[in-house]
Scaffold this active site. Structure first.
Site, PDB file in Angstrom:
ATOM      1  N   SER A 236      62.218  55.514  -1.269  1.00  0.00           N
ATOM      2  CA  SER A 236      62.906  56.409  -2.190  1.00  0.00           C
ATOM      3  C   SER A 236      62.018  56.699  -3.404  1.00  0.00           C
ATOM      4  O   SER A 236      60.909  57.202  -3.252  1.00  0.00           O
ATOM      5  CB  SER A 236      64.243  55.782  -2.593  1.00  0.00           C
ATOM      6  OG  SER A 236      65.049  56.700  -3.281  1.00  0.00           O
ATOM      7  N   ASP A 337      69.921  62.373   5.426  1.00  0.00           N
ATOM      8  CA  ASP A 337      69.700  61.867   4.066  1.00  0.00           C
ATOM      9  C   ASP A 337      70.041  62.981   3.082  1.00  0.00           C
ATOM     10  O   ASP A 337      69.366  64.006   3.038  1.00  0.00           O
ATOM     11  CB  ASP A 337      68.234  61.442   3.909  1.00  0.00           C
ATOM     12  CG  ASP A 337      67.964  60.721   2.596  1.00  0.00           C
ATOM     13  OD1 ASP A 337      68.716  60.947   1.635  1.00  0.00           O
ATOM     14  OD2 ASP A 337      67.017  59.933   2.538  1.00  0.00           O
ATOM     15  N   HIS A 369      70.348  57.932   3.641  1.00  0.00           N
ATOM     16  CA  HIS A 369      69.371  57.359   2.729  1.00  0.00           C
ATOM     17  C   HIS A 369      69.392  55.831   2.760  1.00  0.00           C
ATOM     18  O   HIS A 369      68.345  55.182   2.646  1.00  0.00           O
ATOM     19  CB  HIS A 369      69.656  57.854   1.304  1.00  0.00           C
ATOM     20  CG  HIS A 369      68.545  57.635   0.336  1.00  0.00           C
ATOM     21  ND1 HIS A 369      67.342  58.313   0.402  1.00  0.00           N
ATOM     22  CD2 HIS A 369      68.433  56.799  -0.739  1.00  0.00           C
ATOM     23  CE1 HIS A 369      66.553  57.926  -0.584  1.00  0.00           C
ATOM     24  NE2 HIS A 369      67.185  56.999  -1.279  1.00  0.00           N
TER      25      HIS A 369
END
Length: 428
Positions: A236, A337, A369
């Protein structure tokens, strides 16, 4: 295979504190003799055996008590620091409806996964295979955690992991589940902590990550790591930070600037669910609760978007030329995501390939995600992402591949019902 190159590292930037030296003495398992390792010019004893002589048990017990006391003191200091930063952050956030909704969803999400988090936390604080808060630099939060395999037969491959957290709530312990699971496959993992906003902005985060990578590249052999097999990974926001650090290092190296580690020391880069073009993300994040004003503060204004957008930087001829120095890059992303759309990895892969870099995209159908990084590992059993990463790291080690094929299924940490409910309420 990349060969590690001798580098010069400024002593004042990477010299560990006294507690770190003590950690190194305890990390190396024992054999029949004491050996000497040089760390920043200082001799360090490396023990490696099964047990200490009886007369040494007392001092060692005292050392462990002192080490635990240091951990408690460090935790208290970190708690005080984070509390102060949280209040400062609240002044940025205000009490917007979207922010409050996300906070409530995050609380519910964490509660549902708590059975797994508690098991991971117990191992994190009490496992003998984890060395916490090793100092790698002179800035606040310049610490890393090391996850060490239980056996000591030869040098191990290493993963340097930069955790996510929206550039605001990142913390090295977020990588504990990944670190423990990779260590079970004879892979050392170094989880880096770094300054988050508002303690630091993006340039501070990239600097911290680069310095942490430098520490691992130059000193991991003291912990049983193979300096010829170091992999860089980010998740991320951590994937964005790590990519910025890697590209910046390649650019400096191509210009002949002074550096403390070389891109050739990294065998491959794994980017998990990352964002690489800030121009495409600012409005997306605003609509999801990370308001534009905060995002601009984190990224040092829109005028810095180009500098901290790896995809965009590759269009610069100087940076594009430096891309030839980059290691193989593998980007992993879930097709569902919504926190960071998978198009971010798709377009970054295309941009890398356009300048001649070796890049590959792996998409996981229907994954969100947090599926790839949290729910799937907590579920136990087979994990596609984990298997893909391990297969790359062990690609040149037939014995390790054989052991991987015989490894037992991983333990389930959270009941399936709670995992499904957590997926539904996830704010990510």
């Amino acid at each position: 295979m990349h060969s590690p190159l001798q580098t010069q590292q400024p002593e004042q930037r990477c010299r560990p504190m006294t507690s770190t030296v003590s950690e190194i003495e305890e990390v190396i398992p024992d054999d029949d003799s004491d050996r000497v390792t040089l760390l920043n010019g200082e001799p360090l004893r490396r023990r490696v055996s099964g047990k200490l002589p009886v007369e040494e048990e007392g001092p060692r017990r005292i050392f462990r008590q002192q080490s635990f006391g240091r951990d408690i003191g460090h935790a208290a200091a970190e708690t005080y620091l984070i509390t102060g930063l949280s209040f400062k952050l609240l002044r940025y956030l205000g009490v917007g409806y979207r922010w409050m909704t996300k906070l409530l969803a995050l609380t519910c999400y964490a509660m549902l996964l708590m059975p797994g988090f508690l098991q991971v936390a117990y191992s994190y604080f009490f496992s003998k295979q984890i060395r916490r808060s090793i100092v790698y630099g002179d800035q606040p939060r310049n610490r890393l955690d090391l996850y060490l395999p239980s056996n000591n037969d030869g040098l191990k491959p290493v993963v340097v992991f930069v955790t996510g957290g929206a550039w605001i709530i990142g913390y090295k312990a977020w990588g504990s589940l990944l670190g423990m699971q990779l260590a079970e496959r004879d892979i050392i993992v170094a989880c880096l902590d770094y300054r988050n906003f508002p303690q630091g902005t993006i340039s501070d985060m990239v600097t911290d990550a680069s310095q942490g990578i430098s520490f691992v590249c130059n000193h991991i052999s003291a912990f049983g790591g193979d300096p010829n097999r170091i992999y860089l990974m980010g998740q991320s926001a951590g994937a964005h930070i790590a990519a910025c650090a890697l590209l910046e290092q390649a650019t400096k190296e191509s210009k002949g600037e002074s550096i403390s580690w070389r891109v050739s020391q990294i065998k491959a880069y794994f980017g998990l669910s990352g964002g690489y073009n800030l121009y495409n993300l600012v409005d997306h994040f605003h609509n999801r609760g990370l308001y534009r004003s905060i995002f601009l503060s984190i990224m040092e204004g829109e005028e810095s978007f180009k500098k901290f957008s790896p995809e965009v930087r590759l269009k610069d001829p100087i940076v594009g030329k430096a891309a030839s120095l980059l290691p193989p890059i593998i980007l992993f992303h879930g097709s569902s995501d919504y926190s960071i759309p998978c198009d971010e990895s798709k377009t970054f892969t295309d941009a890398l390939q356009a300048v001649g870099a070796k890049a590959e995209l792996v998409l996981y159908s229907g994954k969100t995600h947090t599926d790839l990084f949290l729910q799937d590992p907590l579920r136990g059993g087979k994990d596609e992402l984990f298997d893909d990463i391990v297969s790359v790291i062990h690609a040149e080690d037939n014995d390790a591949l054989t052991k991987d094929s015989l490894a037992p299924p991983r333990k389930r940490l959270v009941p399936e019902l709670l995992l499904k409910l957590a997926r539904e309420v996830s704010p990510f």
